[in-house]
Design an enzyme around this catalytic site. Structure first.
Site, PDB file in Angstrom:
ATOM      1  CG  ASP A   1     -53.166 -14.722  29.541  1.00 58.74           C
ATOM      2  OD1 ASP A   1     -53.828 -13.762  29.954  1.00 58.74           O
ATOM      3  OD2 ASP A   1     -52.916 -15.717  30.232  1.00 58.74           O
TER       4      ASP A   1
ATOM      5  CB  THR B   1     -52.337 -11.408  33.644  1.00 57.82           C
ATOM      6  OG1 THR B   1     -52.670 -11.528  32.262  1.00 57.82           O
ATOM      7  CG2 THR B   1     -53.337 -12.202  34.450  1.00 57.82           C
ATOM      8  CB  THR B   2     -50.381  -7.714  30.153  1.00 56.45           C
ATOM      9  OG1 THR B   2     -50.625  -9.002  29.598  1.00 56.45           O
ATOM     10  CG2 THR B   2     -49.155  -7.116  29.494  1.00 56.45           C
TER      11      THR B   2
ATOM     12  CG  ASP C   1     -57.910 -14.113  30.204  1.00 58.96           C
ATOM     13  OD1 ASP C   1     -57.673 -14.977  31.072  1.00 58.96           O
ATOM     14  OD2 ASP C   1     -57.016 -13.445  29.656  1.00 58.96           O
TER      15      ASP C   1
END
Length: 533
Positions: free
Chosen positions: A66, A99-100, A401
């Site tokens: 994550d 988020t990445t 998530d």
């Protein structure tokens, strides 16, 4: 005459040293790109995981892919590098997923920005072009979006599965996705269908079993056993539950002081008064019909004593003590009752009602479970199981998530294809738009449009495919008008990604492109670093 011309040339010919500004900008871009490259390998369903070890005495270890978790644990010193960590945190707050992606996008945009600056483009021109590009990209994404309804449970499960497929616990996505969807839909208020508050969903972790044993509880669970030191009950049917915030123990003086009693008769009298005081409280509790007592943890004195537990056990009242202060709001909302702050306010109308309260064994420990709650509030509780603490922690992060993805769909009810399809479509449409523009803006937008191809390129690279072949084929399919063609990492080829059920909320993609462009613009406009002591 010669002196006059020399003076004139001195007035017109001025030299400004911009080397320091370029150096500062170059250092910032290099630091931010280094952070983006560090998390790039963890993008997508076949991305690698990172093992994060803390350098302190505890030696805490986390295994995750994550982006927000990785960057939040990194010890970053360079200000621009920290900006990318905050960018990931912003995406986590806005959308919960991607988020990445947002960090990898920012890194690619910065690489193209560096090329533009080296070619002589002004930073302001590049920053302004990025702003226009972000606005246009969001319009393109909206044109690709598919509207959905919250009643369409299958679409919600598909989008939650896509979010979970890139996690460590991806093999359990078929189990966790429906759980996350059911939990989220159970807390949506029909009066406010566009609001989903994740604080109404409580995730409890319990060691033992496997992730397969994870379940959604229609009620409440407490990560502690019932107090039966005095032989109190551990199972109550037709429970009447009170949540109390006062102590069932003898009173103390308001200030710290010692009372010395030397007479045995006086000592007996004190003990007798204590017993009468506690007995009086227990009688009032019992008179209201209460048979389950949830006692808030006290910092002033013992919330309960052995004597009070003894009397409560005699009255056949099940006791759960040391309930945390920050859990009281969730508990009272679930039980549809009111917290009681004083014994004088103990009335029947403040009690919650449930079909069954019992102590059950989970693994090698016991928990208290409340089910069959009458007029239950809009809350949900999930019990996450796992063979070790690392797996449980990662399962909790993955569930968060998945819940955030459903929250995105509640807020903005549109789905979009995954698998690199939206990025390639944006890249091609923006490149075509750049040809209609003129001057430096056209050149900048063309460069930045190519930067968006980093997502499909990285997806292919992390899946062990040939990225150049895959991205070329993807561009070819999109040029033929196949908007939803994306990378199928399972089959290792380009397919219609919607048919493969690889979908994500529109909000994740729009938020990623907007935040990435905003962060890159900010870094480009910095031309000096001033250190204040």
């Amino acid at each position: 005459m010669a002196a006059a011309s020399a003076a004139q040339s001195r007035k017109t010919e001025t030299y400004t040293d911009t080397k320091r500004r370029d150096d500062v900008r170059g250092v910032n871009i290099a630091a931010a790109r280094a952070v983006a490259d560090a998390v790039r390998t963890s993008l997508g369903p076949r991305g690698m995981d990172k093992m994060i070890s803390s350098g302190d005495q505890a030696q805490e270890v986390i295994i995750t892919n994550d982006g927000a978790t990785i960057l939040s644990r990194m010890s970053l010193l360079q200000p621009a590098a920290r900006m990318l960590a905050e960018l990931s945190r912003s995406q986590d707050a806005a959308a919960g997923d991607g988020t990445t992606t947002v960090v990898v996008l920012a890194g690619s945009l910065l690489r193209r920005a560096q090329t533009l600056l080296s070619a002589g483009a002004h930073p302001t021109a590049a920053a302004d072009s990025l702003h226009r590009l972000a606005t246009r990209a969001v319009e393109i994404l909206h044109s690709m979006a598919i509207p959905i309804e919250l009643s369409d449970r299958d679409s919600l499960v598909k989008s939650a599965s896509t979010a979970l497929n890139s996690k460590v616990v991806s093999q359990y996505s078929s189990l966790l996705s429906p759980l996350a969807v059911d939990a989220a839909l159970s807390v949506v208020d029909p009066a406010h269908p566009e609001i989903l508050d994740l604080r109404d969903i409580r995730v409890m972790k319990k060691l033992g079993g496997t992730v397969d044993d994870t379940e959604l509880i229609h009620g409440l669970i407490f990560d502690k056993k019932a107090s039966h030191s005095a032989g109190g009950p551990t199972r109550i049917e037709n429970a009447k539950i009170a949540v109390i915030q006062f102590q069932v123990s003898p009173p103390k003086t308001d200030i710290e002081q010692s009372v010395i009693v030397s007479d045995y008769a006086q000592m007996d009298r004190i003990l007798r008064e204590e017993r009468n005081y506690i007995l009086g409280m227990v009688k009032k509790i019992k008179a209201s019909g209460c048979n389950v007592l949830l006692i808030q943890k006290s910092i002033l004195r013992d919330a309960v004593t052995d004597l009070s537990l003894h009397y409560l056990a005699k009255a056949k009242i099940l006791v759960v003590k040391d309930v945390e202060r920050d859990e009281i709001e969730f508990i009272t909302k679930t039980l549809n009752c009111l917290p009681i702050a004083n014994i004088e306010h103990f009335r029947q109308d403040k009690l919650g009602h449930a079909g069954l309260v019992e102590e059950v064994s989970v693994g090698d420990t016991k928990i208290v479970k409340i089910t069959g709650i009458k007029d239950m509030g809009r809350t949900a509780t999930m019990l996450v199981r796992g063979s070790n603490q690392l797996v449980i922690d990662e399962a909790e992060r993955s569930l968060h998530d998945a819940l955030c993805v459903i929250r995105c769909l509640v807020n903005k009810r549109f789905l979009i294809a995954g698998g690199g399809a939206p990025e390639i479509e944006m890249s091609m449409q923006l490149a075509a738009w750049a040809k209609e523009l003129q001057g430096m803006e056209s050149y900048c937008i063309k460069e930045f449009a190519e930067a968006l191809q980093v997502i499909p390129y990285t997806l292919a690279e992390n899946a062990g495919l040939n990225p150049i072949t895959i991205v070329t084929e993807l561009r070819n399919r999109h040029a033929k008008g196949e908007k939803n063609a994306g990378i199928n990492v399972r089959k290792g080829q380009i397919t219609n990604i919607l048919e493969e059920n690889v979908v994500q909320p529109l909000l994740v993609s729009t938020s990623a492109i907007t935040l990435a462009c905003e962060c890159v613009r900010m870094i480009l406009k910095i031309d000096d670093i001033v250190t204040v002591r």
